[in-house]
Enzyme design. Structure first.
Site, PDB file in Angstrom:
ATOM      1  N   ARG A 100       0.829  -1.194  -0.089  1.00  0.00           N
ATOM      2  CA  ARG A 100      -0.012   0.250   0.047  1.00  0.00           C
ATOM      3  C   ARG A 100       0.771   1.128  -0.111  1.00  0.00           C
ATOM      4  O   ARG A 100       1.694   1.520   0.976  1.00  0.00           O
ATOM      5  CB  ARG A 100      -0.714  -0.185   1.131  1.00  0.00           C
ATOM      6  CG  ARG A 100      -1.434   1.348   1.509  1.00  0.00           C
ATOM      7  CD  ARG A 100      -2.631   1.398   2.523  1.00  0.00           C
ATOM      8  NE  ARG A 100      -3.730   0.772   2.153  1.00  0.00           N
ATOM      9  CZ  ARG A 100      -4.697   0.910   2.803  1.00  0.00           C
ATOM     10  NH1 ARG A 100      -4.963   1.458   3.794  1.00  0.00           N
ATOM     11  NH2 ARG A 100      -5.945   0.194   2.126  1.00  0.00           N
ATOM     12  N   HIS A 127      -7.838   0.860  -6.067  1.00  0.00           N
ATOM     13  CA  HIS A 127      -7.761   0.005  -4.945  1.00  0.00           C
ATOM     14  C   HIS A 127      -8.638  -1.208  -5.297  1.00  0.00           C
ATOM     15  O   HIS A 127      -9.871  -1.528  -5.055  1.00  0.00           O
ATOM     16  CB  HIS A 127      -8.747   0.904  -3.870  1.00  0.00           C
ATOM     17  CG  HIS A 127      -8.567   0.232  -2.400  1.00  0.00           C
ATOM     18  ND1 HIS A 127      -7.834  -0.879  -1.928  1.00  0.00           N
ATOM     19  CD2 HIS A 127      -9.350   0.717  -1.095  1.00  0.00           C
ATOM     20  CE1 HIS A 127      -7.851  -0.899  -0.861  1.00  0.00           C
ATOM     21  NE2 HIS A 127      -8.672  -0.216  -0.312  1.00  0.00           N
ATOM     22  N   CYS A 259     -16.289   1.539   1.467  1.00  0.00           N
ATOM     23  CA  CYS A 259     -15.137   0.945   1.541  1.00  0.00           C
ATOM     24  C   CYS A 259     -14.840   1.037   3.023  1.00  0.00           C
ATOM     25  O   CYS A 259     -13.950   0.125   3.477  1.00  0.00           O
ATOM     26  CB  CYS A 259     -14.048   1.304   0.532  1.00  0.00           C
ATOM     27  SG  CYS A 259     -13.720   3.095   0.675  1.00  0.00           S
ATOM     28  N   ARG A 287     -13.361  -8.413   2.473  1.00  0.00           N
ATOM     29  CA  ARG A 287     -11.961  -8.198   1.968  1.00  0.00           C
ATOM     30  C   ARG A 287     -10.916  -9.239   2.463  1.00  0.00           C
ATOM     31  O   ARG A 287     -10.128  -9.861   1.496  1.00  0.00           O
ATOM     32  CB  ARG A 287     -11.374  -6.861   2.964  1.00  0.00           C
ATOM     33  CG  ARG A 287     -11.916  -5.804   2.175  1.00  0.00           C
ATOM     34  CD  ARG A 287     -11.377  -5.306   0.966  1.00  0.00           C
ATOM     35  NE  ARG A 287     -10.280  -5.022   1.079  1.00  0.00           N
ATOM     36  CZ  ARG A 287      -9.171  -4.333   1.525  1.00  0.00           C
ATOM     37  NH1 ARG A 287      -9.873  -3.066   1.950  1.00  0.00           N
ATOM     38  NH2 ARG A 287      -7.886  -4.117   1.249  1.00  0.00           N
TER      39      ARG A 287
HETATM   40  N1  NVA Z   1      -9.957   6.617  -0.846  1.00  0.00           N
HETATM   41  C1  NVA Z   1      -9.751   6.394   0.254  1.00  0.00           C
HETATM   42  C2  NVA Z   1      -9.906   4.907   0.587  1.00  0.00           C
HETATM   43  C3  NVA Z   1      -9.626   4.117   1.798  1.00  0.00           C
HETATM   44  C4  NVA Z   1      -9.667   2.662   1.914  1.00  0.00           C
HETATM   45  C5  NVA Z   1      -8.194   6.782   0.486  1.00  0.00           C
HETATM   46  O1  NVA Z   1      -7.410   6.570  -0.394  1.00  0.00           O
HETATM   47  O2  NVA Z   1      -7.910   7.335   1.708  1.00  0.00           O
HETATM   48  N1   CP Z   2     -11.027  -0.068   2.900  1.00  0.00           N
HETATM   49  C1   CP Z   2      -9.592  -0.020   3.488  1.00  0.00           C
HETATM   50  O1   CP Z   2      -8.880  -0.257   2.623  1.00  0.00           O
HETATM   51  O2   CP Z   2      -9.704   0.180   4.586  1.00  0.00           O
HETATM   52  P1   CP Z   2      -8.275   0.487   5.351  1.00  0.00           P
HETATM   53  O3   CP Z   2      -7.691   1.574   4.568  1.00  0.00           O
HETATM   54  O4   CP Z   2      -8.555   0.373   7.004  1.00  0.00           O
HETATM   55  O5   CP Z   2      -7.313  -0.761   4.822  1.00  0.00           O
END
Ligand code: NVA
Ligand code: CP
Length: 303
Positions: A100, A127, A259, A287
């Site tokens: 990530r 994502h 999400c 997930r």
């Molecule tokens: N769009 C959000 C998704 C978090 C899971 C972010 O990138 O922070």
């Molecule tokens: N939805 C999701 O990816 O959550 P986190 O940012 O907590 O991993």
């Protein structure tokens, strides 16, 4: 079969359908593959996480492996040493890498030089694990994964970009309700339109976007790494809140997805998030299941 899962379109349509069916079998306990038996999988995080971190660590464990949690303090990817060198070295130790990070190109570079599978656990661009888990959630509840209308309200961000990729594989009406200044990635829009499978629409009126929708989806208005734009985005997106008034304009059986993490009271109200249409915690659970299915598929051990 792709070595890596960086975007949903790394799978063909047939592979994506197979993934959903395999995920259901795993979730139902019909198969319990252990493709990571005796191996370690590395999880690199340059942004915070609840769901991705825990679901990957638990999933890796359930696939028979051990997980390593690595932040940028240890590796300093591309700074302390090149991404090429990191990829080559890590491939000598681990059986799979989940990452990530911010820049999607860094994930592509890591995957190019790693000899083990690399999985995208969120970048600024996409994502994919999230959106595959979300379509699995719809599939397990309805038996369908296409011929549906998805209305995404809010920022045209990484999650919406992954829906654009999903729409290349599965036929859908994909609508984004957003402001003219919060549009999605242009290249992914173009790719989805060129794929020609789905109808892609941008709306600036939230009620038009949600009419007839099977799923209303939302996400935070300011994503990780963009929190400095929170005030500006809140002004641009204030009309796009998912609340009961909006739901009154939607289909009676509409599913509401998010999400998570949610900024309750901003992009979604408590009454909707905790209401009868919401499936947000099923998405969070799934997930785990979809990522196990993705890892087992990439590791070519599904029995
Ligand atoms: N769009 C959000 C998704 C978090 C899971 C972010 O990138 O922070
Ligand atoms: N939805 C999701 O990816 O959550 P986190 O940012 O907590 O991993």
């Amino acid at each position: 079969m792709t070595k890596d899962f960086l975007q949903i379109t790394d799978f063909t349509r047939d592979e994506a359908i197979e993934l959903l069916k395999f995920c259901k079998k795993m979730k139902d306990g019909e198969v319990a593959p252990k493709p990571l038996e005796g191996k370690t999988a590395a999880c690199i995080f340059h942004k915070p996480s609840l769901r991705t971190r825990i679901s990957f660590e638990v999933g890796i464990n359930q696939l028979g492996g051990n997980s390593l949690y690595i932040t940028d303090k240890e590796i300093e990817l591309g700074v302390r040493e090149s991404i090429y060198d990191v990829a080559k070295v890590m491939s000598r130790y681990v059986g799979l890498i989940m990452i990530r990070t911010f820049d999607h190109k860094n994930v592509e570079e890591l995957a190019k030089y790693a000899t083990v599978p690399v999985v995208n656990g969120l970048t600024d661009l996409t994502h994919p694990c999230q959106v595959m888990g979300d379509i699995f959630t719809y599939y397990e509840k309805t038996g369908k994964f296409e011929d549906l209308t998805i209305a995404f309200l809010g920022d045209g961000n990484n999650v919406f970009n992954s829906f654009l990729n999903l729409s290349c594989l599965f036929k859908m009406n994909l609508r984004l309700g957003t402001s003219p200044k919060t549009l999605p990635d242009e290249a992914l829009m173009e790719k989805a339109r060129k794929a020609g499978r789905s109808k892609i629409e941008i709306h600036h009126n939230p009620k038009d976007a949600v009419s007839d929708a099977d799923i209303i989806y939302t996400d935070v208005w300011a994503s990780m790494g963009q929190k400095h734009q929170a005030e500006e985005k809140a002004k641009l997106l204030s009309e796009f809140q998912v609340n009961n008034d909006l739901l009154n304009n939607a289909k009676p059986g509409v599913m509401v997805m998010h999400c998570l993490p949610a900024n309750r009271g901003q992009e979604i109200t408590d009454e909707v998030m905790d209401g009868p249409h919401s499936v947000v915690f099923d998405e969070a659970e799934n997930r785990l299941h979809i990522q196990k299915a993705i890892m087992a598929t990439l590791l070519e051990n599904k029995t």
